[in-house]
Write a protein that holds these residues in place. Structure first.
Motif, PDB file in Angstrom:
ATOM      1  N   UNK A 203       0.779  -1.237   0.000  1.00 27.28           N
ATOM      2  CA  UNK A 203       0.000   0.000   0.000  1.00 27.28           C
ATOM      3  C   UNK A 203       0.808   1.284   0.000  1.00 27.28           C
ATOM      4  N   UNK A 204       2.140   1.197   0.036  1.00 26.75           N
ATOM      5  CA  UNK A 204       2.959   2.408   0.098  1.00 26.75           C
ATOM      6  C   UNK A 204       4.064   2.364  -0.947  1.00 26.75           C
ATOM      7  N   UNK A 205       4.634   3.537  -1.222  1.00 26.89           N
ATOM      8  CA  UNK A 205       5.737   3.630  -2.183  1.00 26.89           C
ATOM      9  C   UNK A 205       6.913   2.781  -1.712  1.00 26.89           C
ATOM     10  N   UNK A 206       7.227   2.860  -0.424  1.00 26.45           N
ATOM     11  CA  UNK A 206       8.374   2.135   0.117  1.00 26.45           C
ATOM     12  C   UNK A 206       8.197   0.624  -0.007  1.00 26.45           C
ATOM     13  N   UNK A 207       7.009   0.134   0.343  1.00 28.93           N
ATOM     14  CA  UNK A 207       6.791  -1.312   0.290  1.00 28.93           C
ATOM     15  C   UNK A 207       6.756  -1.822  -1.149  1.00 28.93           C
ATOM     16  N   UNK A 208       6.174  -1.052  -2.069  1.00 24.90           N
ATOM     17  CA  UNK A 208       6.147  -1.461  -3.472  1.00 24.90           C
ATOM     18  C   UNK A 208       7.548  -1.453  -4.057  1.00 24.90           C
ATOM     19  N   UNK A 209       8.334  -0.428  -3.720  1.00 26.10           N
ATOM     20  CA  UNK A 209       9.718  -0.347  -4.186  1.00 26.10           C
ATOM     21  C   UNK A 209      10.509  -1.567  -3.720  1.00 26.10           C
ATOM     22  N   UNK A 210      10.363  -1.921  -2.460  1.00 24.79           N
ATOM     23  CA  UNK A 210      11.077  -3.068  -1.910  1.00 24.79           C
ATOM     24  C   UNK A 210      10.615  -4.362  -2.562  1.00 24.79           C
ATOM     25  N   UNK A 211       9.322  -4.467  -2.820  1.00 28.54           N
ATOM     26  CA  UNK A 211       8.768  -5.674  -3.444  1.00 28.54           C
ATOM     27  C   UNK A 211       9.321  -5.885  -4.845  1.00 28.54           C
ATOM     28  N   UNK A 212       9.319  -4.816  -5.652  1.00 30.07           N
ATOM     29  CA  UNK A 212       9.708  -4.942  -7.063  1.00 30.07           C
ATOM     30  C   UNK A 212      11.217  -5.025  -7.260  1.00 30.07           C
ATOM     31  N   UNK A 213      11.974  -4.367  -6.416  1.00 30.18           N
ATOM     32  CA  UNK A 213      13.427  -4.303  -6.618  1.00 30.18           C
ATOM     33  C   UNK A 213      14.220  -5.281  -5.763  1.00 30.18           C
ATOM     34  N   UNK A 214      13.617  -5.806  -4.699  1.00 30.88           N
ATOM     35  CA  UNK A 214      14.354  -6.688  -3.797  1.00 30.88           C
ATOM     36  C   UNK A 214      13.681  -8.052  -3.651  1.00 30.88           C
ATOM     37  N   UNK A 215      12.434  -8.056  -3.190  1.00 26.30           N
ATOM     38  CA  UNK A 215      11.805  -9.320  -2.822  1.00 26.30           C
ATOM     39  C   UNK A 215      11.542 -10.230  -4.018  1.00 26.30           C
ATOM     40  N   UNK A 216      10.931  -9.682  -5.097  1.00 26.42           N
ATOM     41  CA  UNK A 216      10.636 -10.529  -6.252  1.00 26.42           C
ATOM     42  C   UNK A 216      11.914 -10.995  -6.948  1.00 26.42           C
ATOM     43  N   UNK A 217      12.900 -10.126  -7.217  1.00 26.10           N
ATOM     44  CA  UNK A 217      14.156 -10.626  -7.793  1.00 26.10           C
ATOM     45  C   UNK A 217      14.834 -11.682  -6.936  1.00 26.10           C
ATOM     46  N   UNK A 218      14.749 -11.542  -5.600  1.00 25.25           N
ATOM     47  CA  UNK A 218      15.346 -12.543  -4.723  1.00 25.25           C
ATOM     48  C   UNK A 218      14.639 -13.875  -4.866  1.00 25.25           C
ATOM     49  N   UNK A 219      13.299 -13.852  -4.932  1.00 21.63           N
ATOM     50  CA  UNK A 219      12.544 -15.082  -5.117  1.00 21.63           C
ATOM     51  C   UNK A 219      12.894 -15.753  -6.441  1.00 21.63           C
ATOM     52  N   UNK A 220      13.048 -14.947  -7.479  1.00 17.99           N
ATOM     53  CA  UNK A 220      13.380 -15.496  -8.793  1.00 17.99           C
ATOM     54  C   UNK A 220      14.736 -16.184  -8.768  1.00 17.99           C
ATOM     55  N   UNK A 221      15.685 -15.592  -8.059  1.00 15.91           N
ATOM     56  CA  UNK A 221      17.029 -16.170  -8.003  1.00 15.91           C
ATOM     57  C   UNK A 221      17.084 -17.417  -7.140  1.00 15.91           C
ATOM     58  N   UNK A 222      16.215 -17.499  -6.148  1.00 16.77           N
ATOM     59  CA  UNK A 222      16.247 -18.627  -5.220  1.00 16.77           C
ATOM     60  C   UNK A 222      15.333 -19.773  -5.648  1.00 16.77           C
ATOM     61  N   UNK A 223      14.293 -19.459  -6.400  1.00 11.92           N
ATOM     62  CA  UNK A 223      13.335 -20.482  -6.816  1.00 11.92           C
ATOM     63  C   UNK A 223      13.550 -20.855  -8.272  1.00 11.92           C
ATOM     64  N   UNK A 224      12.675 -21.699  -8.775  1.00 10.79           N
ATOM     65  CA  UNK A 224      12.832 -22.224 -10.128  1.00 10.79           C
ATOM     66  C   UNK A 224      12.112 -21.361 -11.151  1.00 10.79           C
ATOM     67  N   UNK A 225      12.248 -20.066 -11.069  1.00 10.51           N
ATOM     68  CA  UNK A 225      11.669 -19.175 -12.073  1.00 10.51           C
ATOM     69  C   UNK A 225      10.272 -18.709 -11.722  1.00 10.51           C
ATOM     70  N   UNK A 226       9.756 -17.845 -12.554  1.00  8.55           N
ATOM     71  CA  UNK A 226       8.428 -17.268 -12.355  1.00  8.55           C
ATOM     72  C   UNK A 226       7.844 -16.939 -13.718  1.00  8.55           C
ATOM     73  N   UNK A 227       6.544 -17.005 -13.849  1.00  2.01           N
ATOM     74  CA  UNK A 227       5.901 -16.877 -15.159  1.00  2.01           C
ATOM     75  C   UNK A 227       5.458 -15.451 -15.480  1.00  2.01           C
ATOM     76  N   UNK A 228       4.875 -14.783 -14.500  1.00  2.67           N
ATOM     77  CA  UNK A 228       4.269 -13.484 -14.773  1.00  2.67           C
ATOM     78  C   UNK A 228       4.184 -12.670 -13.488  1.00  2.67           C
ATOM     79  N   UNK A 229       4.382 -11.357 -13.617  1.00  2.00           N
ATOM     80  CA  UNK A 229       4.175 -10.428 -12.508  1.00  2.00           C
ATOM     81  C   UNK A 229       3.137  -9.404 -12.940  1.00  2.00           C
ATOM     82  N   UNK A 230       2.114  -9.222 -12.122  1.00  2.00           N
ATOM     83  CA  UNK A 230       1.062  -8.248 -12.387  1.00  2.00           C
ATOM     84  C   UNK A 230       1.049  -7.241 -11.251  1.00  2.00           C
ATOM     85  N   UNK A 231       1.096  -5.951 -11.588  1.00  2.00           N
ATOM     86  CA  UNK A 231       1.025  -4.883 -10.593  1.00  2.00           C
ATOM     87  C   UNK A 231      -0.254  -4.095 -10.833  1.00  2.00           C
ATOM     88  N   UNK A 232      -1.150  -4.088  -9.856  1.00  2.00           N
ATOM     89  CA  UNK A 232      -2.462  -3.455  -9.997  1.00  2.00           C
ATOM     90  C   UNK A 232      -2.730  -2.569  -8.767  1.00  2.00           C
TER      91      UNK A 232
END
Length: 292
Positions: free
Chosen positions: A123-152
Motif C-alpha cells: 500500500x505504500x511507495x516504500x513497500x512497493x519499491x522493496x517488493x519490485x526491486x528486492x523481494x521478487x528478484x530474490x525469489x526469482x534467483x532462489x526459486x525455479x523461475x516465475x511466469x508473470x508479474x502483475x502490478x495493480x
C-alpha cells in the motif's frame, strides 16, 4: 513458494499470452498474442475494466502452462479473490467442455490452480519499491523461475503522497528504478510484466499527449517519466452512452456497459481498438462495433 520458469534467449523466443477472447486478442496483431517483452500497461479510469483484464491474463498463465506461478501485486484494494475463483471455475468448465488441447489439467481443482497465484498487498511507495526491486528478484534467483508479474496498480501508491514528501525528481528516480527491475525480469527471465495505471486530465496545451487526446480526454498517470518506461500501452475505457444493447458470443442479446480496448503505442501491436463487455462470465467481445 515455488515458481515455474520460462527461458528467454532472444526476442524471437519470448513467451506469449492472451486474454482468451479471439476478437480481443486480435488487438495484439496477426498472432493474436501479447509478447512477454518489456512492460505492458493497461490504463484507464476507475471502473473501466482494467482489473478484469489482468485477472483474465493471470488465468491464462495459470491454466495454459506446466505448473506456473503468477505473482499478483495489489496496491490499492485487496485482491478480488471471490471474483477470481468465479472466473477460474467458469474457465475450467469451458475448457473441459471444449476439449481444447491447451485446456487446463482436468485432474486439478480450482484450489490447486488458485494456490499457484501468489498474492501480496503493497500500500505504500516504500513497500512497493522493496517488493519490485528486492523481494521478487530474490525469489526469482532462489526459486525455479516465475511466469508473470502483475502490478495493480502502479500509480495508486503515489496518488496519496504529497509533493513535499516525494518531490517530482525523486518520484522519477523511484519510477525508473521500479521499471528497470521489472524490465530486467522480462528480458533476463522471459517473464510477462503487466501493470495497470490510473489516469489524469489532458489539458489543451498538453502537446505530449496529442495522439491520446484523439481517443480519450484522459492521459496515463505518473507523467512522462513513467511513459518512457512502458513498452506497450493500452487504453481501457467505458463508452458513452454507458449502456447499450450488445450481441454476445452465441447471439445472446444483453444490456451491458460497453467498454473499449485501444492500443495507444506498441512495437508489437498495430494501433487499433475493439469493444467488449464484462459480465458474470468475464470478458466478452462485441462482435459488431456499435455506432457511438
Amino acid at each position: 513458494m515455488t515458481f515455474a520458469k520460462i527461458e528467454l534467449t532472444a526476442s524471437d523466443n519470448a513467451e506469449f499470452s492472451n486474454i482468451g477472447d479471439e476478437t480481443l486478442d486480435g488487438l495484439f496483431g496477426s498472432n493474436r498474442t501479447m509478447p512477454a517483452q518489456g512492460i505492458t500497461e493497461f490504463y484507464g479510469a476507475s471502473g473501466s475494466g482494467k482489473t478484469q483484464i489482468v485477472l483474465h491474463l493471470a488465468l491464462f498463465f495459470l491454466t495454459h502452462s506446466n505448473n506456473p506461478r503468477v505473482v499478483y501485486v495489489s496496491t490499492e484494494s485487496f485482491f478480488p479473490i471471490k471474483r477470481f475463483r468465479e472466473l477460474l471455475q467458469q474457465k475450467l468448465t469451458r475448457d473441459y467442455e471444449n476439449g481444447s488441447e491447451k485446456s487446463a489439467d482436468k485432474s486439478k481443482t480450482v484450489e490447486e490452480y488458485g494456490n499457484r497465484l501468489l498474492l501480496t498487498h503493497e500500500p505504500s511507495v516504500e513497500s512497493l519499491m522493496n517488493c519490485l526491486t528486492v523481494r521478487i528478484p530474490k525469489l526469482v534467483s532462489e526459486c525455479d523461475g516465475i511466469k508473470c508479474v502483475i502490478v495493480d496498480s502502479i500509480a495508486a501508491v503515489f496518488r496519496c503522497v504529497r509533493k513535499s514528501e516525494i518531490p517530482y525528481d525523486e518520484r522519477s528516480r523511484i519510477l525508473f528504478k521500479m521499471a528497470a527491475a521489472l524490465k530486467r525480469l522480462s528480458v533476463e527471465k522471459g517473464m510477462s510484466v503487466i501493470v495497470t495505471n490510473q489516469v489524469s486530465d489532458i489539458f489543451p496545451n498538453d502537446v505530449f499527449h496529442v495522439n491520446q487526446r484523439l481517443v480519450a480526454d484522459k492521459k496515463p498517470a505518473l507523467g512522462l517519466s513513467w511513459s518512457h518506461c512502458v513498452t506497450t500501452r493500452i487504453l481501457v475505457s467505458k463508452c458513452d452512452p454507458m449502456s447499450i444493447p450488445v450481441t454476445l458470443p452465441g447471439g445472446k442479446q444483453s444490456q451491458l456497459a460497453l467498454r473499449r480496448l485501444h492500443v495507444i503505442s506498441s512495437p508489437f501491436c498495430p494501433n487499433s481498438s475493439t469493444f467488449f463487455v464484462v459480465d458474470s462470465n468475464g470478458i466478452s467481445s462485441v462482435h459488431e462495433n456499435p455506432t457511438l
